[in-house]
Design a protein around this motif. Structure first.
Motif, short mmCIF file in Angstrom:
data_model
loop_
_atom_site.label_atom_id
_atom_site.label_comp_id
_atom_site.label_asym_id
_atom_site.label_seq_id
_atom_site.Cartn_x
_atom_site.Cartn_y
_atom_site.Cartn_z
N UNK A 48 -31.50 -28.87 -15.08
CA UNK A 48 -31.05 -29.88 -14.14
C UNK A 48 -30.65 -31.14 -14.90
N UNK A 49 -29.64 -31.81 -14.40
CA UNK A 49 -29.25 -33.10 -14.94
C UNK A 49 -29.39 -34.13 -13.84
N UNK A 50 -29.95 -35.28 -14.20
CA UNK A 50 -30.10 -36.40 -13.28
C UNK A 50 -29.29 -37.57 -13.82
N UNK A 51 -28.83 -38.42 -12.91
CA UNK A 51 -28.09 -39.61 -13.31
C UNK A 51 -28.69 -40.84 -12.64
N UNK A 52 -28.62 -41.95 -13.36
CA UNK A 52 -29.01 -43.24 -12.82
C UNK A 52 -27.74 -43.97 -12.45
N UNK A 53 -27.69 -44.44 -11.20
CA UNK A 53 -26.50 -45.10 -10.67
C UNK A 53 -26.92 -46.45 -10.09
N UNK A 54 -26.19 -47.48 -10.47
CA UNK A 54 -26.41 -48.81 -9.93
C UNK A 54 -25.15 -49.19 -9.17
N UNK A 55 -25.25 -49.25 -7.85
CA UNK A 55 -24.05 -49.40 -7.04
C UNK A 55 -23.24 -48.11 -7.17
#
Length: 149
Positions: A48-55
């Motif tokens: 699994x890949x996760x991403x951090x998103x700001x806006x």
């Protein structure tokens, strides 16, 4: 900042591929990393890949993989390919992505999590236990870490 599975926001897949290829690969290995990213977008399955998103802005990524070090296939699962955008470093996103993967692996019932790094003294700050050195292909010595869940 939100942490999401990449399969929920596939528009970030190309950027994630480029980040991990440039950070961890060789000039001719982009297709290899694109394959990892593509196969890590299946809901409920490792890798699994996760991403951090700001806006709407992608700020980082991390993986939960079955194997990240070919010479140590006896160890699993792995926190892998932690990367924070260069202009977003120093804001705690690396710690938050680690926490996310640790919590996710715990919910899946794994007793421990592993990672390897060429760096020393970074992961210890977050509770990772150094367990010795390993060998990355073909002959690079790396440091192995375990996190008890």
């Amino acid at each position: 900042m939100k942490i999401l599975p990449l399969h929920a926001v596939p528009q970030y897949a190309e950027q994630v591929t480029d980040w991990i290829w440039q950070a961890f690969g060789t000039p001719d290995s982009r297709d290899f990393f694109a394959s990892i990213v593509a196969t890590s977008q299946r809901e409920g399955q490792l890798p699994l890949t996760f991403v951090a998103v700001e806006g709407e802005k992608l700020v980082g990524t991390v993986g939960l993989w079955r194997c990240d070090l070919i010479s140590r296939q006896d160890l699993y699962p792995w926190l892998a390919a932690l990367y924070i955008s260069e202009n977003q470093r120093g804001r705690g996103f690396g710690a938050k992505l680690q926490e996310h993967v640790i919590d996710y692996a715990r919910r899946l019932g794994y007793p421990q999590l592993y990672l390897y790094s060429a760096c020393k003294d970074y992961y210890e700050r977050f509770g990772w236990e150094y367990i010795g050195d390993g060998l990355d292909y073909p002959d690079k010595v790396v440091h192995l870490y375990r996190f008890a869940l």
